[in-house]
Design a protein around this motif. Structure first.
Motif, PDB file in Angstrom:
ATOM      1  N   PRO A 119      35.450 -12.182 110.201  1.00  0.00           N
ATOM      2  CA  PRO A 119      34.821 -13.159 111.104  1.00  0.00           C
ATOM      3  C   PRO A 119      34.202 -14.314 110.308  1.00  0.00           C
ATOM      4  O   PRO A 119      33.640 -14.102 109.229  1.00  0.00           O
ATOM      5  CB  PRO A 119      33.737 -12.335 111.818  1.00  0.00           C
ATOM      6  CG  PRO A 119      34.198 -10.921 111.714  1.00  0.00           C
ATOM      7  CD  PRO A 119      34.940 -10.821 110.412  1.00  0.00           C
ATOM      8  N   ILE A 120      34.315 -15.536 110.853  1.00  0.00           N
ATOM      9  CA  ILE A 120      33.838 -16.742 110.146  1.00  0.00           C
ATOM     10  C   ILE A 120      32.363 -16.618 109.762  1.00  0.00           C
ATOM     11  O   ILE A 120      31.973 -16.917 108.638  1.00  0.00           O
ATOM     12  CB  ILE A 120      34.077 -18.004 111.020  1.00  0.00           C
ATOM     13  CG1 ILE A 120      35.585 -18.306 111.063  1.00  0.00           C
ATOM     14  CG2 ILE A 120      33.312 -19.210 110.488  1.00  0.00           C
ATOM     15  CD1 ILE A 120      35.973 -19.425 112.004  1.00  0.00           C
ATOM     16  N   THR A 121      31.527 -16.146 110.700  1.00  0.00           N
ATOM     17  CA  THR A 121      30.079 -16.058 110.430  1.00  0.00           C
ATOM     18  C   THR A 121      29.783 -15.086 109.292  1.00  0.00           C
ATOM     19  O   THR A 121      28.917 -15.345 108.461  1.00  0.00           O
ATOM     20  CB  THR A 121      29.321 -15.628 111.713  1.00  0.00           C
ATOM     21  OG1 THR A 121      29.728 -16.474 112.785  1.00  0.00           O
ATOM     22  CG2 THR A 121      27.828 -15.726 111.525  1.00  0.00           C
ATOM     23  N   ILE A 122      30.521 -13.964 109.252  1.00  0.00           N
ATOM     24  CA  ILE A 122      30.303 -12.967 108.180  1.00  0.00           C
ATOM     25  C   ILE A 122      30.652 -13.587 106.825  1.00  0.00           C
ATOM     26  O   ILE A 122      29.911 -13.432 105.839  1.00  0.00           O
ATOM     27  CB  ILE A 122      31.156 -11.687 108.423  1.00  0.00           C
ATOM     28  CG1 ILE A 122      30.782 -11.029 109.758  1.00  0.00           C
ATOM     29  CG2 ILE A 122      30.995 -10.704 107.269  1.00  0.00           C
ATOM     30  CD1 ILE A 122      29.329 -10.617 109.885  1.00  0.00           C
ATOM     31  N   GLY A 123      31.766 -14.330 106.772  1.00  0.00           N
ATOM     32  CA  GLY A 123      32.155 -15.022 105.540  1.00  0.00           C
ATOM     33  C   GLY A 123      31.085 -16.020 105.111  1.00  0.00           C
ATOM     34  O   GLY A 123      30.758 -16.141 103.922  1.00  0.00           O
ATOM     35  N   ALA A 124      30.514 -16.725 106.105  1.00  0.00           N
ATOM     36  CA  ALA A 124      29.471 -17.726 105.830  1.00  0.00           C
ATOM     37  C   ALA A 124      28.215 -17.064 105.257  1.00  0.00           C
ATOM     38  O   ALA A 124      27.668 -17.516 104.247  1.00  0.00           O
ATOM     39  CB  ALA A 124      29.127 -18.482 107.107  1.00  0.00           C
ATOM     40  N   VAL A 125      27.778 -15.980 105.895  1.00  0.00           N
ATOM     41  CA  VAL A 125      26.566 -15.271 105.449  1.00  0.00           C
ATOM     42  C   VAL A 125      26.774 -14.688 104.048  1.00  0.00           C
ATOM     43  O   VAL A 125      25.895 -14.775 103.177  1.00  0.00           O
ATOM     44  CB  VAL A 125      26.180 -14.158 106.463  1.00  0.00           C
ATOM     45  CG1 VAL A 125      25.090 -13.254 105.907  1.00  0.00           C
ATOM     46  CG2 VAL A 125      25.733 -14.786 107.780  1.00  0.00           C
ATOM     47  N   PHE A 126      27.955 -14.125 103.818  1.00  0.00           N
ATOM     48  CA  PHE A 126      28.300 -13.559 102.503  1.00  0.00           C
ATOM     49  C   PHE A 126      28.173 -14.639 101.419  1.00  0.00           C
ATOM     50  O   PHE A 126      27.572 -14.417 100.363  1.00  0.00           O
ATOM     51  CB  PHE A 126      29.727 -13.003 102.556  1.00  0.00           C
ATOM     52  CG  PHE A 126      30.255 -12.507 101.243  1.00  0.00           C
ATOM     53  CD1 PHE A 126      29.801 -11.301 100.706  1.00  0.00           C
ATOM     54  CD2 PHE A 126      31.204 -13.234 100.528  1.00  0.00           C
ATOM     55  CE1 PHE A 126      30.278 -10.837  99.486  1.00  0.00           C
ATOM     56  CE2 PHE A 126      31.695 -12.781  99.305  1.00  0.00           C
ATOM     57  CZ  PHE A 126      31.226 -11.578  98.783  1.00  0.00           C
ATOM     58  N   LEU A 127      28.709 -15.838 101.707  1.00  0.00           N
ATOM     59  CA  LEU A 127      28.647 -16.942 100.736  1.00  0.00           C
ATOM     60  C   LEU A 127      27.193 -17.344 100.456  1.00  0.00           C
ATOM     61  O   LEU A 127      26.808 -17.522  99.292  1.00  0.00           O
ATOM     62  CB  LEU A 127      29.417 -18.158 101.267  1.00  0.00           C
ATOM     63  CG  LEU A 127      29.406 -19.375 100.326  1.00  0.00           C
ATOM     64  CD1 LEU A 127      30.307 -19.134  99.119  1.00  0.00           C
ATOM     65  CD2 LEU A 127      29.837 -20.639 101.047  1.00  0.00           C
ATOM     66  N   ILE A 128      26.387 -17.472 101.511  1.00  0.00           N
ATOM     67  CA  ILE A 128      24.984 -17.883 101.338  1.00  0.00           C
ATOM     68  C   ILE A 128      24.240 -16.876 100.454  1.00  0.00           C
ATOM     69  O   ILE A 128      23.478 -17.260  99.557  1.00  0.00           O
ATOM     70  CB  ILE A 128      24.277 -18.042 102.708  1.00  0.00           C
ATOM     71  CG1 ILE A 128      24.861 -19.239 103.467  1.00  0.00           C
ATOM     72  CG2 ILE A 128      22.769 -18.222 102.540  1.00  0.00           C
ATOM     73  CD1 ILE A 128      24.415 -19.348 104.921  1.00  0.00           C
ATOM     74  N   ILE A 129      24.486 -15.581 100.673  1.00  0.00           N
ATOM     75  CA  ILE A 129      23.798 -14.544  99.882  1.00  0.00           C
ATOM     76  C   ILE A 129      24.218 -14.618  98.416  1.00  0.00           C
ATOM     77  O   ILE A 129      23.373 -14.640  97.508  1.00  0.00           O
ATOM     78  CB  ILE A 129      24.079 -13.133 100.472  1.00  0.00           C
ATOM     79  CG1 ILE A 129      23.379 -12.988 101.833  1.00  0.00           C
ATOM     80  CG2 ILE A 129      23.606 -12.043  99.508  1.00  0.00           C
ATOM     81  CD1 ILE A 129      23.784 -11.766 102.629  1.00  0.00           C
TER      82      ILE A 129
END
Length: 431
Positions: A119-129
């Motif tokens: 999911p796009i949001t999961i990829g986004a959160v993973f990158l931020i972390i």
């Protein structure tokens, strides 16, 4: 007291600026710009470069005068001798860093879906972390990571330029064709200004730059000039390969340009490079956002715990965590064009204040040593910041009502926060 480490020289800082500017903006917004301006979008990029140069020269003079973290807050507070105005500009800068990090991480999530079913949001959160960990580990590591990202991002754009100018166009191109006339060119210019913002964050790592009074002005001007040349060439090259209508209809415009020129390998390569471009933008905005909170905390405008520096990594670790958490919160919001316009509105207000600050300080602090001065002056009066102020005011009048309302709500929240912190401070002092 632990202080920040001075690791960055002219090369790293210029690459930092190029990485800031060259990030995700052009990879995502060139299609939208084509929809507004058609083949004339290169004029929009040129206009964006001119406004960026005006603001960049003002930033260069002020950052040589006050080489501090939380640059905008420091500049405005010193120019107008007004804590509230300084706080609002610092607040706007911090919020835009958070929104940009969140929005562009969603762009990363979108490109990632072409390689991994996530999911796009999961990829986004993973990158931020992941990038917040890099931000925590240290500015040297962040600078090296960003330099690598910037070179890869630039390579993708150079590939588009090479493909565009090495191939004969399918049809004769009118480079001045604009489906909506001057209005479309102006609308595209306001939107793609998002692709130019970022250089202002160079001033926020001032306390981690060697010889900041000389290095920062040079790096700001160099990074704007380099990226402006790349942008204009990319916009011309793109329409030589793909007509503006197809560009406008694309959700991954540069990947489609590469696909049209060299097939599937082209689109895969550009999608991969876009991952680095988006990651680069997110890393830098996370770094800059944390330094803004740190600088404002050190100036006692935000709670002092945000100004704590980790004894081992020498980074503002609590500010890093604050930016991490709020960016993840914003990552659950969507549309990059709407968010880009909100960010540009906030940046335009900031740039107007910065251009004005240069003019005001020439009269209120004439004896301060200025290692860099904006060129073209009549006596003390600097002409270019006046043009810069005028163009930013004009840009502020071009936004849709919804965008302006969101911008004003963000300012209002900042004002309420300022009053709460002020009362708390007065209460603590009265004890």
């Amino acid at each position: 007291m632990s202080e920040l480490h001075r690791h960055m020289g002219l090369f790293h800082l210029t690459m930092y600026g190029v990485g800031l500017i060259l990030g995700a903006g052009i990879y995502v917004l060139i299609g939208e710009a084509a929809g507004f301006a058609g083949n004339s979008m290169w004029i929009s990029f040129l206009l964006g470069a001119i406004v960026a140069i005006f603001a960049g020269l003002s930033y260069a003079e002020l950052s040589a005068l006050f080489p501090k973290a939380a640059a905008e807050y420091t500049f405005v507070k010193n120019a107008f001798k007004n804590n509230f105005f300084g706080f609002i500009i610092g607040w706007l800068t911090a919020i835009t860093s958070i929104i940009v990090a969140a929005t562009v991480s969603l762009g990363f999530g979108g490109y990632l879906t072409q390689f991994i079913d996530l999911p796009i949001t999961i990829g986004a959160v993973f990158l931020i972390i992941i990038l917040s960990i890099v931000n925590f580990v240290g500015i040297k590591e962040s600078a090296w990571a960003n330099t690598i990202f910037a070179l890869i991002t630039a390579a993708g754009l150079v590939l588009i330029i090479f493909l565009g100018f090495s191939m004969e166009p399918v049809e004769t191109i009118d480079y001045f064709e604009a489906p909506s006339g001057i209005t479309g060119i102006i609308l595209a210019f306001v939107l793609i200004f998002f692709a130019f913002i970022g250089f202002e964050d160079m001033a926020n790592v001032a306390e981690e730059v060697r010889k900041p009074k000389k290095t920062i002005p040079r790096a700001i001007i160099l990074s704007i000039v380099i990226t402006a040349i790349i942008y204009v060439l990319v916009s011309l090259a793109s329409i030589r390969i793909l007509n503006w209508g197809d560009l406008a209809a694309s959700s991954a415009p540069l990947a489609d340009v590469a696909h049209s020129a060299i097939g599937t390998n082209g689109s895969i390569t550009l999608s991969l490079i876009a991952l680095f471009a988006t990651a680069s933008t997110v890393l830098i905005t996370l770094v800059a956002g944390a330094r803004i909170l740190y600088g404002m905390a050190k100036s006692k405008s935000l709670p002092e715990f945000l100004g704590r520096v980790h004894p081992k990594t020498k980074t503002p670790w609590i500010a890093v965590i604050a930016i991490l958490v709020t960016s993840i919160g914003f990552a659950f919001v969507g549309d990059i064009v709407i968010i880009a316009n909100i960010v540009v509105f906030a940046v335009v207000i900031t740039f107007a204040a910065i251009n004005l600050a240069v003019i005001v300080l020439r009269y209120t602090e004439p004896i301060l040593e200025r290692p860099f001065r904006v060129p073209v002056n009549i006596g003390k009066f600097p002409i270019l910041p006046l043009f810069g102020f005028g163009t930013t005011v004009y840009m502020a009048l071009q936004f849709e009502v919804e965008v302006v309302l969101v911008g004003l709500i963000i300012i209002a929240i900042g004002a309420v926060l300022y009053l709460i912190l002020r009362r708390r401070k007065d209460f603590m002092n009265s004890d």
